[in-house]
Design an enzyme around this catalytic site. Sequence first.
Site, PDB file in Angstrom:
ATOM      1  N   TYR A  79       0.819  -1.206   0.000  1.00  0.00           N
ATOM      2  CA  TYR A  79       0.000   0.000   0.000  1.00  0.00           C
ATOM      3  C   TYR A  79       0.853   1.256   0.000  1.00  0.00           C
ATOM      4  O   TYR A  79       1.894   1.328   0.656  1.00  0.00           O
ATOM      5  CB  TYR A  79      -0.887   0.045   1.246  1.00  0.00           C
ATOM      6  CG  TYR A  79      -2.018  -0.943   1.245  1.00  0.00           C
ATOM      7  CD1 TYR A  79      -2.977  -0.936   0.236  1.00  0.00           C
ATOM      8  CD2 TYR A  79      -2.148  -1.870   2.260  1.00  0.00           C
ATOM      9  CE1 TYR A  79      -4.025  -1.838   0.241  1.00  0.00           C
ATOM     10  CE2 TYR A  79      -3.202  -2.778   2.279  1.00  0.00           C
ATOM     11  CZ  TYR A  79      -4.130  -2.755   1.269  1.00  0.00           C
ATOM     12  OH  TYR A  79      -5.167  -3.639   1.279  1.00  0.00           O
ATOM     13  N   ARG A  96      -5.106   8.514  -8.393  1.00  0.00           N
ATOM     14  CA  ARG A  96      -4.289   7.387  -7.965  1.00  0.00           C
ATOM     15  C   ARG A  96      -4.878   6.119  -8.588  1.00  0.00           C
ATOM     16  O   ARG A  96      -6.036   6.117  -9.039  1.00  0.00           O
ATOM     17  CB  ARG A  96      -4.227   7.253  -6.438  1.00  0.00           C
ATOM     18  CG  ARG A  96      -5.538   6.827  -5.799  1.00  0.00           C
ATOM     19  CD  ARG A  96      -5.465   6.782  -4.280  1.00  0.00           C
ATOM     20  NE  ARG A  96      -4.548   5.759  -3.807  1.00  0.00           N
ATOM     21  CZ  ARG A  96      -4.901   4.512  -3.513  1.00  0.00           C
ATOM     22  NH1 ARG A  96      -6.163   4.120  -3.681  1.00  0.00           N
ATOM     23  NH2 ARG A  96      -4.024   3.652  -3.065  1.00  0.00           N
TER      24      ARG A  96
END
Length: 346
Positions: free
Chosen positions: A37, A223
């Site tokens: 992540y 993103r």
Amino acid sequence: MTMQFNDETFRGDYTYHNSPEAIRRFPFPFDQDTYMYSVNIEQHPGGPKGTPFEKMFDVDEHYVAEMKDREITLAEDPLRCQSLPHMELAGWDLLELIMVSKARDYPDLFTLHRDGNDWHWINKPLGIEKKFTFLDATTLPCGPMEYITRQTQGDFALLHERDNNLWMDAGMITSQADWSLDFDVGMNFFEWHAPVPKARKMGVFDKALKFLLAVGQGQHYRRLNWTMTVNPRLDTSPENYHKWGPEKRTITPENVGQKQFLRVELQTFFRLPRSNALAFPIRCYLMNLEDIATKPKWGRRLHRVLRDIDPDLAEYKGFAVNQKTIVDYLSQFDDGAPTSPGIFPD
């Protein structure tokens, strides 16, 4: 119209397919051979030309079919679109953002004429022409958010800012990766992200929230996020898990290349002018392993990412049950050569 739209389905017989052009411009989400992540936020829009990042809202060959699929999902479950009463102004903000952007970026497909609050919208691919009064909901067949998101690819969450947090108080969610708007509506940023493993302890969400709260007028960001799904199904909601969940057990070494899909979300962020809400579009792109492997860099990299990924993330991303079969299939495309930086194919 210069763009050709596919006649395809995202359920039932699953006739969804990607043309060579759609494969080339697929937003492959891995910029290195490992994955963990990260906030990974950058400015949007802005090239390269011919990619999904070029325009404010990407329109591609799947547009008409995706809108038909949304219509089916909403007919079965109207709660996939919800807006709390205080979010109507944010809906008008979103309608303006999308209409102005599409008319500017795709003038052969969309037209918007504005004379004060008297607006005239033309959507050629869907055969829609509508005159209405901006900010007067009685002049539209439904609320402004629902009206425009029935004509725009991807899901949309409208986030209300209060108490130094963001609250999901409106949304059109029909192609989500196993989460429910009906469950999450009214929740804050940390509450709706609670099921995500590891990221909260890593501080990823604290950083992301801090960044999003600071987004100002005229600032636009994006993103990429990803998961995996069996078959090209847009509607992978918890409400319909009984339909798509069992499909995970249909993967075999013989069919994995065609049936296992990488599901990529192009997530964008826009601060809206009148309401000060944050618009959070989530555009879903689907590509099976067979098509991904036509780009040698992607085949190598995906093999390495999925082979070495943290087991908790493999479970969360929805492919742990088929991980070995997927990795074995992709191994034939990994010759051990180094991969170049970035997400784009060589």
